[in-house]
Design an enzyme around this catalytic site. Structure first.
Site, short mmCIF file in Angstrom:
data_model
loop_
_atom_site.label_atom_id
_atom_site.label_comp_id
_atom_site.label_asym_id
_atom_site.label_seq_id
_atom_site.Cartn_x
_atom_site.Cartn_y
_atom_site.Cartn_z
N LYS A 66 -9.48 13.84 3.85
CA LYS A 66 -8.64 12.64 3.90
C LYS A 66 -7.77 12.77 5.14
CE LYS A 66 -7.09 13.83 -0.26
NZ LYS A 66 -7.01 12.74 -1.21
N ARG A 67 -7.09 11.68 5.53
CA ARG A 67 -6.19 11.77 6.67
C ARG A 67 -5.20 12.91 6.46
NH1 ARG A 67 -6.40 7.77 10.83
NH2 ARG A 67 -4.59 8.95 11.58
N HIS A 120 0.79 -1.23 0.00
CA HIS A 120 0.00 0.00 0.00
C HIS A 120 0.82 1.27 0.00
CE1 HIS A 120 -4.21 -1.31 0.43
NE2 HIS A 120 -3.67 -2.40 0.95
N LYS A 158 -14.45 8.32 -5.58
CA LYS A 158 -15.79 8.59 -5.04
C LYS A 158 -16.30 9.95 -5.52
CE LYS A 158 -14.26 6.33 -0.76
NZ LYS A 158 -13.71 6.67 0.58
N LYS A 180 0.21 14.45 1.69
CA LYS A 180 -1.06 14.79 1.05
C LYS A 180 -1.21 16.30 0.85
CE LYS A 180 -3.54 10.70 2.88
NZ LYS A 180 -4.32 10.06 1.80
N THR A 182 -8.56 6.61 -2.98
CA THR A 182 -9.86 6.08 -3.40
C THR A 182 -10.94 7.15 -3.31
OG1 THR A 182 -10.13 5.21 -1.15
CG2 THR A 182 -9.44 3.65 -2.86
C1 LIG Z 1 -12.47 6.89 1.00
C2 LIG Z 1 -12.11 7.28 2.37
C3 LIG Z 1 -10.78 7.54 2.70
C4 LIG Z 1 -9.66 7.52 1.68
O1 LIG Z 1 -9.47 8.83 1.21
P1 LIG Z 1 -8.20 9.23 0.32
O2 LIG Z 1 -8.50 10.63 -0.09
O3 LIG Z 1 -8.19 8.29 -0.85
O4 LIG Z 1 -7.02 9.12 1.20
C5 LIG Z 1 -10.47 7.90 4.00
N1 LIG Z 1 -11.43 8.00 4.94
C6 LIG Z 1 -12.73 7.77 4.66
C7 LIG Z 1 -13.75 7.91 5.73
C8 LIG Z 1 -13.11 7.40 3.37
O5 LIG Z 1 -14.41 7.15 3.11
#
Ligand SMILES: *Cc1c(COP(=O)(O)O)cnc(C)c1O
Length: 847
Positions: free
Chosen positions: A580-581, A387, A695, A586, A691
């Site tokens: 995101k985190r 990952h 979305k 990032k 991911t």
């Molecule tokens: C999809 C998702 C992530 C992943 O987000 P990235 O922007 O791809 O790092 C993290 N937390 C939650 C709650 C998500 O639904």
């Protein structure tokens, strides 16, 4: 000393043979209940009164949620039983997805939609005097993961169930999920997430499925009856792993698979010696320590922390899972040589890598296979998903730690490393540096075990999670391994997301519109059909309906933001989201620096100039690891700037800044369908896939992003006009870093302006931000290099947003191009290329 039943599985009393009359009743009651309104209402009331012991005068909304959940659970259990029965009769090859994280979120709404019971329950619950949407909102998230990795596991379970694959998820039932984030004076503060306070209707505790797990002890060498020298692991302490099952229903199929999460319990044998010595406290303490193992999820994302308890969690999970898999395999009395034909085990990152060593140990020490026979089985069973290539995220465990906790495993690791390095030496004689680089053991004081090397050596396939990332895997951390094993072992499986949760459930308006145009919901099981929506991209009537859905989603988000922050947003503004985190790679700090630049610019504009500005709402959300100081400072900077910007009457029409606290799956479900633009701006080569980028586009938003991770493949699908790319490329990053370091490169002038603005004290005492600004000196993540290109890309966004019809066309085209990014496609990739499994639909005779 044992006085209790053993914990090695269910008792083997003779199978029950029901009398004919009982069998008739049994069969009648084990059938799935009908789903007419009256039956659902009866089921609701039965659970309210009998399961929850409520009466009509003490029902509240939460109890109504619980009663509804129990009623839906009955359907899940019926289908779960049918699926398991079918699979045990047909005994196909199964895949076991081992993941230390499952970021599931809420279950009620998802289960109702997958079971196709939403409308039935809506009417039935409405008839009782509750609103299904209100009840859905009563549920707390199952937040047993940090971010993308855990959410991927959850999306994969949905796809495995939907596609009828015989699959199990295995993980840990943490009592505390990822912490709850609150803002106190603009700082992140963490609160424990004890999510099980009011019980959990979605789990089935299986006290009959439990296994002993050993820690510590010693290794005994002995000679067996045939004169072979062998080893056995003895002594130490044991804890018990108890199964908790989470049924996962597929969409529009009877199949319902299982996620089995283990919780730790003390072994019943009580330390009577200690007790008799009057050492009651000590014996109780040891019992408690056992329960600690599955207490809390470690809150680090893409960062390794070498805590003993974490290693204990990993082995606990691995040991219980393998015992369960082997018990199931042994039911059919096949020879061990057939194990890889019946069992495929996928490791979600290196967290479950000890599983490789544990299977080798069981086969040689307990089952009496030779080393070579065992290793052949192991290496045909496992596959491993990498990952990340970020060095700080690669797992390594100190040898003394493993030796102490798992002495036999440490022996086996040294041994398999020796055999492996002997093979390397044979192929590359005398290449000592290569041996050092490839060794499972990192030399030093102490030595470390490199889990990624172990995982790669013990697996038949290693995959990355997007094209670019899989290339990086082959050219960086596993370059030597590609030369040794050949490149066929290293494959790509681009991540995906489930369109059921991330479109059908989160964005019912858009899902309904698409189903109307495509003549049904079949596209939700075959996302490539979305392509046909492109035909409507120029249709003004369709554009209006599409953008009207977006507008309503923005109103829904604005109401939520008003609720949690008190700030009013206009749905006419461009909603620009980065959730995101929090992580330096990032680059949320580049985003907030960009906001400051925008704000300063607005402040300098005349009234006439201001009137031409595209109003913007910038929304952040995300958790920082509790020990990640810089990430937490970025949050403080965002909230400090927000306080100033949102209170400025001169600019407030044109810029709002929001930090939504406690980002989780349920917040994502509100946020993502409401975005016009989302940012995925990691330094090139650092984000393995991402991911949430998928979305967002699936929900009709556009991406502003770097040429990184799955952004690249999204760009290929949607076309370059429908994504805003900027920034340095992966191939340039190393040279830029080198150049910055040795040639005194001046910081980007606009970024300097931003720093001055912060240091002026405009956003509060700037001293607190100095450590964050200090990171820009070495600027490892290339903010300075990318800042001007970033701002220029923003200008292209603003210009594009002004043309409403052209913008709508971009959004429609982009969303309609997302067929590739269904997790169904990812799962089919894994199933065909790596796991070699085929679907097993549950047929009528089992239902
Ligand atoms: C999809 C998702 C992530 C992943 O987000 P990235 O922007 O791809 O790092 C993290 N937390 C939650 C709650 C998500 O639904």
């Amino acid at each position: 000393m044992s006085r209790s039943r053993s914990h090695t599985g269910p008792s083997h009393s003779p199978a029950w043979a029901p009398p004919a009359a009982a069998e008739q009743i049994w069969n009648e009651f084990s059938k799935e209940e009908s789903t007419d309104e009256a039956t659902i209402q009866k089921s609701f009331i039965r659970h309210a009164t009998k399961t929850l012991a409520r009466s009509s005068y003490n029902m509240d909304q939460f109890a109504a949620y619980q009663a509804t959940a129990h009623s839906v659970r009955d359907h899940l259990i019926d289908r779960w039983n049918a699926t398991q029965h079918c699979h045990s009769v047909k005994d196909p090859k199964r895949v076991y997805y081992m993941s230390l994280e499952f970021l599931i979120g809420r279950t009620l709404d998802n289960a109702l939609l997958n079971l196709n019971l939403k409308d039935h329950y809506k009417r039935a619950i409405g008839g009782i005097g509750f609103t299904i949407e209100d009840l859905v909102d009563e549920e707390v998230d199952a937040a047993l993961g940090n971010g993308g990795l855990g959410r991927l596991a959850a999306c994969f379970m949905d796809s495995l169930a939907t596609l009828d694959y015989p699959a199990w998820g295995y993980g840990i039932r943490y009592e505390y999920g990822i912490f709850q984030q609150k803002l106190v004076d603009g700082y992140q503060t963490e609160y424990p997430d004890y999510w099980l306070t009011f019980g959990n209707p979605w789990e089935i505790q299986r006290l009959d499925v439990s296994y002993d797990v050993r820690f510590r002890g010693y290794v005994e060498k002995y000679v067996d009856v045939s004169g072979q020298t062998r080893y056995r692991w003895e002594g130490g302490e044991k804890v018990v792993a108890v199964a908790n099952d989470y049924p996962i229903p597929g969409f529009q199929t009877k199949n319902c698979i299982n996620i089995r999460l283990w919780s730790s319990k003390p072994k019943k044998e009580f330390d009577f010696a200690s007790f008799n010595e009057g050492n009651y406290d000590k014996s109780v303490e040891e019992q408690k320590a056992a329960e600690n193992i599955t207490s809390v999820l470690y809150p680090n994302d893409n960062h390794m922390v070498g805590k003993v308890l974490r290693l204990k969690q990993q082995y606990f999970f691995v040991s219980a899972t393998l015992q369960d898999i082997i018990r199931r395999f042994k039911k059919t009395s096949r020879p061990w040589s057939e194990f890889p034909q019946q069992v495929s085990i996928q490791l979600n990152d290196t967290h479950p890598t000890l599983s490789i060593v544990e299977l080798q140990r069981i086969l040689i020490d307990e089952e009496g296979l030779t080393w070579d026979e065992a290793w052949d089985i192991v290496t045909h069973t496992y596959s491993y998903t990498n990952h990340t290539v970020l060095p700080e995220a690669l797992e390594k465990w100190a040898v003394p730690l493993i030796s102490d906790l798992l002495p036999r495993h440490m022996m086996i690791i040294f041994e398999l490393n020796l055999y492996f390095l002997q093979r390397v030496e044979k192929l590359f004689p005398g290449d000592r540096d290569r041996l050092r680089r490839m060794s499972v053991i990192e030399e030093g004081h102490p030595q470390y075990v490199r889990m990624a090397h172990l995982a790669a050596i013990g697996s038949h396939h290693v995959n990355g999670v997007a094209e670019l990332h899989s290339e990086l895997v082959k050219t960086t951390i596993f370059a030597d391994f590609v030369e040794f094993f050949g490149k066929e072992k290293f494959v790509n499986v681009t991540n995906g997301v489930t369109p059921r949760r991330w479109l059908h459930q989160a964005n019912p308006g858009l899902s309904t519109l698409i189903s109307e145009k495509l003549g049904g919901t079949a596209w939700l099981k075959d996302l490539s059909q979305l392509d046909k929506i492109k035909a409507f991209a120029d249709d003004v009537g369709f554009q209006n309906r599409f953008m009207d859905i977006k507008y309503k989603n923005k109103i829904r988000l604005a109401e939520y933001v008003k609720d949690v922050t008190g700030v009013t947003l206009s749905p006419d503004a461009l909603f620009d989201v980065q959730c995101k985190r929090l992580h330096e790679y990032k680059r949320q700090h580049m985003n907030i620096f960009g906001v400051i630049h925008r704000y300063e610019k607005l402040k300098s504009m005349s009234k006439a100039e201001l009137e031409k500005v595209v109003p913007r709402v910038v929304i952040f959300a995300g958790k920082a690891a509790p020990g990640y100081y810089t990430a937490k400072l970025i949050i403080k900077l965002i909230t400090s700037v927000a306080n100033v910007v949102n209170a400025d009457p001169q600019t407030s029409e044109y810029l709002k800044l929001i930090f939504i606290p406690n980002y989780n799956v349920s917040v994502a479900e509100i946020l993502i369908p409401a975005s016009d633009l989302s940012q995925h701006i990691s330094t090139a080569g650092t984000e393995a896939s991402g991911t949430s980028n998928m979305k967002f586009v699936l929900n009709g938003g556009l991406i502003l992003g770097t040429v990184d991770g799955a952004n690249i493949e999204i760009g290929e699908e949607v076309g370059k006009d429908n994504i805003f790319f900027f920034g340095a490329l992966t191939a340039e990053v190393e040279d830029i870093r080198h150049h910055q370091m040795y040639h005194n490169v001046a910081m980007d002038a606009k970024l300097q302006g931003v720093i001055k603005s912060i240091q002026s004290g405009r956003y509060g005492d700037s001293v607190i931000f100095e450590p964050l600004l200090g990171t820009l000196r070495s600027d490892y993540y290339l903010l300075s290099k990318d800042f001007t290109p970033y701002l220029e890309a923003m200008e292209r966004v603003d210009a594009a947003f002004k043309n409403k019809s052209a913008w709508a066309k971009k959004c429609i085209t982009a969303a309609a191009s997302m067929g590739k990014f269904s997790s169904d496609r990812s799962i089919q990739d894994y199933a065909k290329r790596i796991w070699k499994i085929t679907p097993v639909p549950t047929t009528e005779e089992f239902a």
